[in-house]
Design a protein around this motif. Structure first.
Motif, PDB file in Angstrom:
ATOM      1  N   SER A   1       0.845  -1.189   0.000  1.00 57.75           N
ATOM      2  CA  SER A   1       0.000   0.000   0.000  1.00 57.75           C
ATOM      3  C   SER A   1       0.883   1.242   0.000  1.00 57.75           C
ATOM      4  CB  SER A   1      -0.892  -0.002   1.240  1.00 57.75           C
ATOM      5  OG  SER A   1      -0.103   0.162   2.411  1.00 57.75           O
ATOM      6  N   PRO A   2       0.331   2.403  -0.392  1.00 55.13           N
ATOM      7  CA  PRO A   2       1.122   3.640  -0.332  1.00 55.13           C
ATOM      8  C   PRO A   2       1.689   3.904   1.059  1.00 55.13           C
ATOM      9  CG  PRO A   2      -0.871   3.995  -1.616  1.00 55.13           C
ATOM     10  CD  PRO A   2      -0.990   2.624  -1.013  1.00 55.13           C
ATOM     11  N   ALA A   3       0.887   3.638   2.101  1.00 52.39           N
ATOM     12  CA  ALA A   3       1.358   3.905   3.464  1.00 52.39           C
ATOM     13  C   ALA A   3       2.586   3.081   3.811  1.00 52.39           C
ATOM     14  CB  ALA A   3       0.232   3.633   4.462  1.00 52.39           C
ATOM     15  N   GLU A   4       2.642   1.819   3.342  1.00 54.24           N
ATOM     16  CA  GLU A   4       3.786   0.952   3.635  1.00 54.24           C
ATOM     17  C   GLU A   4       5.064   1.455   2.980  1.00 54.24           C
ATOM     18  OE1 GLU A   4       2.409  -3.565   4.070  1.00 54.24           O
ATOM     19  OE2 GLU A   4       1.532  -2.607   2.296  1.00 54.24           O
ATOM     20  N   LEU A   5       4.920   2.272   1.964  1.00 60.90           N
ATOM     21  CA  LEU A   5       6.082   2.828   1.265  1.00 60.90           C
ATOM     22  C   LEU A   5       6.308   4.292   1.604  1.00 60.90           C
ATOM     23  CD1 LEU A   5       5.313   1.115  -2.132  1.00 60.90           C
ATOM     24  CD2 LEU A   5       7.311   0.639  -0.710  1.00 60.90           C
ATOM     25  N   GLY A   6       5.563   4.790   2.602  1.00 63.34           N
ATOM     26  CA  GLY A   6       5.732   6.167   3.029  1.00 63.34           C
ATOM     27  C   GLY A   6       5.153   7.185   2.063  1.00 63.34           C
ATOM     28  N   LEU A   7       4.144   6.776   1.294  1.00 65.83           N
ATOM     29  CA  LEU A   7       3.534   7.664   0.299  1.00 65.83           C
ATOM     30  C   LEU A   7       2.103   8.001   0.687  1.00 65.83           C
ATOM     31  CD1 LEU A   7       4.773   5.819  -2.916  1.00 65.83           C
ATOM     32  CD2 LEU A   7       5.808   7.822  -1.837  1.00 65.83           C
ATOM     33  N   GLY A   8       1.571   9.035   0.070  1.00 58.83           N
ATOM     34  CA  GLY A   8       0.185   9.413   0.297  1.00 58.83           C
ATOM     35  C   GLY A   8      -0.764   8.592  -0.553  1.00 58.83           C
ATOM     36  N   VAL A   9      -2.056   8.752  -0.299  1.00 58.79           N
ATOM     37  CA  VAL A   9      -3.058   7.961  -1.018  1.00 58.79           C
ATOM     38  C   VAL A   9      -3.076   8.285  -2.505  1.00 58.79           C
ATOM     39  CG1 VAL A   9      -4.536   7.646   0.991  1.00 58.79           C
ATOM     40  CG2 VAL A   9      -4.819   9.685  -0.439  1.00 58.79           C
TER      41      VAL A   9
ATOM     42  N   ASP B   1      -1.010   0.646  -8.316  1.00 59.30           N
ATOM     43  CA  ASP B   1      -1.876  -0.327  -8.999  1.00 59.30           C
ATOM     44  C   ASP B   1      -1.317  -0.674 -10.375  1.00 59.30           C
ATOM     45  OD1 ASP B   1      -3.600  -0.412  -6.867  1.00 59.30           O
ATOM     46  OD2 ASP B   1      -5.040   1.018  -7.720  1.00 59.30           O
ATOM     47  N   ALA B   2      -0.860   0.339 -11.096  1.00 60.34           N
ATOM     48  CA  ALA B   2      -0.286   0.103 -12.429  1.00 60.34           C
ATOM     49  C   ALA B   2       0.999  -0.716 -12.325  1.00 60.34           C
ATOM     50  CB  ALA B   2      -0.014   1.437 -13.118  1.00 60.34           C
ATOM     51  N   LEU B   3       1.814  -0.432 -11.307  1.00 64.79           N
ATOM     52  CA  LEU B   3       3.045  -1.213 -11.104  1.00 64.79           C
ATOM     53  C   LEU B   3       2.727  -2.666 -10.772  1.00 64.79           C
ATOM     54  CD1 LEU B   3       5.487   1.110  -9.122  1.00 64.79           C
ATOM     55  CD2 LEU B   3       5.861   0.096 -11.375  1.00 64.79           C
ATOM     56  N   ASN B   4       1.718  -2.876  -9.914  1.00 60.81           N
ATOM     57  CA  ASN B   4       1.348  -4.240  -9.549  1.00 60.81           C
ATOM     58  C   ASN B   4       0.842  -5.020 -10.762  1.00 60.81           C
ATOM     59  OD1 ASN B   4       1.997  -4.230  -6.767  1.00 60.81           O
ATOM     60  ND2 ASN B   4       0.148  -3.075  -6.314  1.00 60.81           N
ATOM     61  N   ASP B   5       0.101  -4.345 -11.650  1.00 60.02           N
ATOM     62  CA  ASP B   5      -0.334  -4.998 -12.890  1.00 60.02           C
ATOM     63  C   ASP B   5       0.874  -5.372 -13.746  1.00 60.02           C
ATOM     64  OD1 ASP B   5      -2.958  -4.723 -12.133  1.00 60.02           O
ATOM     65  OD2 ASP B   5      -3.335  -2.939 -13.355  1.00 60.02           O
TER      66      ASP B   5
ATOM     67  N   THR C   1      10.721  -7.400  -3.858  1.00 61.11           N
ATOM     68  CA  THR C   1      10.605  -7.184  -2.419  1.00 61.11           C
ATOM     69  C   THR C   1      10.283  -5.719  -2.135  1.00 61.11           C
ATOM     70  OG1 THR C   1      12.959  -6.699  -2.198  1.00 61.11           O
ATOM     71  CG2 THR C   1      12.286  -9.006  -1.993  1.00 61.11           C
ATOM     72  N   ARG C   2      10.001  -5.448  -0.874  1.00 61.20           N
ATOM     73  CA  ARG C   2       9.633  -4.092  -0.477  1.00 61.20           C
ATOM     74  C   ARG C   2      10.735  -3.095  -0.808  1.00 61.20           C
ATOM     75  NH1 ARG C   2      10.243  -0.378   3.376  1.00 61.20           N
ATOM     76  NH2 ARG C   2       8.419   0.792   4.131  1.00 61.20           N
ATOM     77  N   SER C   3      11.982  -3.430  -0.502  1.00 60.23           N
ATOM     78  CA  SER C   3      13.071  -2.480  -0.755  1.00 60.23           C
ATOM     79  C   SER C   3      13.284  -2.291  -2.251  1.00 60.23           C
ATOM     80  CB  SER C   3      14.365  -2.955  -0.084  1.00 60.23           C
ATOM     81  OG  SER C   3      14.887  -4.097  -0.728  1.00 60.23           O
ATOM     82  N   GLU C   4      13.075  -3.351  -3.049  1.00 64.04           N
ATOM     83  CA  GLU C   4      13.211  -3.204  -4.497  1.00 64.04           C
ATOM     84  C   GLU C   4      12.150  -2.255  -5.049  1.00 64.04           C
ATOM     85  OE1 GLU C   4      15.180  -7.507  -5.787  1.00 64.04           O
ATOM     86  OE2 GLU C   4      13.005  -7.324  -5.627  1.00 64.04           O
ATOM     87  N   VAL C   5      10.919  -2.389  -4.567  1.00 62.41           N
ATOM     88  CA  VAL C   5       9.850  -1.492  -5.014  1.00 62.41           C
ATOM     89  C   VAL C   5      10.142  -0.053  -4.575  1.00 62.41           C
ATOM     90  CG1 VAL C   5       7.389  -0.948  -4.827  1.00 62.41           C
ATOM     91  CG2 VAL C   5       8.111  -3.323  -5.026  1.00 62.41           C
ATOM     92  N   ALA C   6      10.638   0.110  -3.356  1.00 59.95           N
ATOM     93  CA  ALA C   6      10.945   1.450  -2.853  1.00 59.95           C
ATOM     94  C   ALA C   6      12.024   2.124  -3.704  1.00 59.95           C
ATOM     95  CB  ALA C   6      11.387   1.379  -1.396  1.00 59.95           C
ATOM     96  N   ARG C   7      13.062   1.385  -4.069  1.00 60.26           N
ATOM     97  CA  ARG C   7      14.128   1.955  -4.899  1.00 60.26           C
ATOM     98  C   ARG C   7      13.631   2.241  -6.312  1.00 60.26           C
ATOM     99  NH1 ARG C   7      18.196  -2.616  -2.624  1.00 60.26           N
ATOM    100  NH2 ARG C   7      18.705  -1.614  -0.631  1.00 60.26           N
ATOM    101  N   LEU C   8      12.780   1.350  -6.815  1.00 67.52           N
ATOM    102  CA  LEU C   8      12.204   1.575  -8.141  1.00 67.52           C
ATOM    103  C   LEU C   8      11.370   2.847  -8.152  1.00 67.52           C
ATOM    104  CD1 LEU C   8      11.614   0.632 -11.044  1.00 67.52           C
ATOM    105  CD2 LEU C   8       9.732  -0.751 -10.117  1.00 67.52           C
ATOM    106  N   LEU C   9      10.596   3.072  -7.098  1.00 67.29           N
ATOM    107  CA  LEU C   9       9.786   4.290  -7.011  1.00 67.29           C
ATOM    108  C   LEU C   9      10.659   5.543  -6.951  1.00 67.29           C
ATOM    109  CD1 LEU C   9       6.947   3.125  -4.610  1.00 67.29           C
ATOM    110  CD2 LEU C   9       6.638   3.986  -6.941  1.00 67.29           C
ATOM    111  N   ASP C  10      11.806   5.455  -6.290  1.00 67.36           N
ATOM    112  CA  ASP C  10      12.736   6.587  -6.278  1.00 67.36           C
ATOM    113  C   ASP C  10      13.191   6.913  -7.696  1.00 67.36           C
ATOM    114  OD1 ASP C  10      12.602   6.879  -3.544  1.00 67.36           O
ATOM    115  OD2 ASP C  10      14.416   5.700  -3.139  1.00 67.36           O
ATOM    116  N   ASP C  11      13.492   5.862  -8.472  1.00 73.65           N
ATOM    117  CA  ASP C  11      13.892   6.075  -9.861  1.00 73.65           C
ATOM    118  C   ASP C  11      12.746   6.645 -10.682  1.00 73.65           C
ATOM    119  OD1 ASP C  11      16.458   5.080  -9.431  1.00 73.65           O
ATOM    120  OD2 ASP C  11      15.884   3.028  -9.921  1.00 73.65           O
TER     121      ASP C  11
END
Length: 289
Positions: free
Chosen positions: A188-196, A203-207, A217-227
């Protein structure tokens, strides 16, 4: 209190899979045998990372490691002068396996000890038999001198790219470590420190992860979001970021023309999210003024 998965992640092994049940089965094993974990899977050296992280996560004071494929084993901390027998003949040097097994047995007398035996497929078959005898008899012989292991304190981790000796396998509890996580998580956005407002992008990334059959993993998604928020502007950028940040991504699959609409949707939602963020930041600046 952190979970086993979190503790192992802190030690360098991150996975969406939870190994707590398997570890509890291992630790509750027979008190009359050396508890032994056979780490299998297609993870190659990831299995070694799993073994090392698990040993540290269990707060083990002594962690010993032996690699049977190492042609030049590390020099021991203490080098003893060559001895002689009653006939004046020089005794041969102690084999590295004998050296580390005798040390593991000695340490286990007083404190918890984990011994990792890696690349067992490179060992002589007779060494498989000797390790089996250690598990069964709790004793290791070096030139007829016995070293006794405390089964309450010693854990044995075995890693092999080929099947183990049958009797040795029967004494072990097997665990599977894959090249990537088998379990896919939806963050969820909250688990990654993001807003709603980041929900459509996630959702698009999960698809996209589903289309790629990927389970980052969580850290991989977090780093991808930074990019994504700082660098990615096109579908081509997104492909490079995915391959760069996430283990187990099939690079050829990302080049499939059928995947282009899914990639484009991520870019579309990314632009929407960045526009929203710019509006929020702009309003914040107005409030300051």
């Amino acid at each position: 209190m952190s979970t086993l998965r979190e503790s192992m992640a802190e030690q360098g092994f991150e996975s969406n899979d939870d190994y707590d049940f398997q570890v509890r089965c291992l630790l509750k094993g027979s008190p009359n045998r050396i508890r032994t974990l056979n780490i299998q899977g297609d993870g190659e050296r990831r299995k070694t990372a799993f073994a090392t992280a698990l040993a540290h996560a269990l707060d083990t004071p002594h962690i010993l490691y032996h690699d049977f494929s190492d042609e030049e084993p590390p020099t021991p901390e203490v080098i003893l002068p060559p001895g002689t027998d009653e006939y004046g003949r020089k005794a041969s040097a102690v084999d590295p396996l004998d050296d580390i097994l005798s040390e593991a047995c000695a340490l286990s007398e007083a404190e918890s000890t984990v011994l990792i035996l890696d690349q067992l497929q490179a060992a002589d078959f007779r060494e498989h038999i000797r390790v089996h005898r250690l598990i069964r008899d709790r004793r290791w012989l070096v030139r007829d001198a016995p070293y006794y292991a405390n089964p309450r304190n010693l854990l044995l981790f075995l890693i092999s790219e080929a099947p183990l000796y049958h009797a040795l396998q029967r004494e072990s509890f097997r665990v599977w470590v894959g090249r990537v996580s088998e379990r896919r998580v939806t963050l969820s956005p909250a688990e990654l420190g993001l807003g709603v407002d980041a929900a459509p992008l996630l959702d698009a990334l999960n698809d996209l992860f589903g289309a790629l059959d990927a389970s980052p993993t969580r850290s991989e998604v977090a780093r991808l979001l930074d990019d994504l928020t700082a660098q990615v502007q096109t579908e081509e950028h997104l492909v490079h970021a995915l391959f760069g940040r996430c283990e187990g991504i099939d690079r050829e699959r990302m080049r499939d023309p059928d995947l282009l609409p899914v990639l484009s949707r991520v870019i579309e939602k990314l632009r929407d999210y960045l526009d929203i963020e710019q509006i929020v930041v702009g309003r914040g600046c107005e409030d300051v003024e």
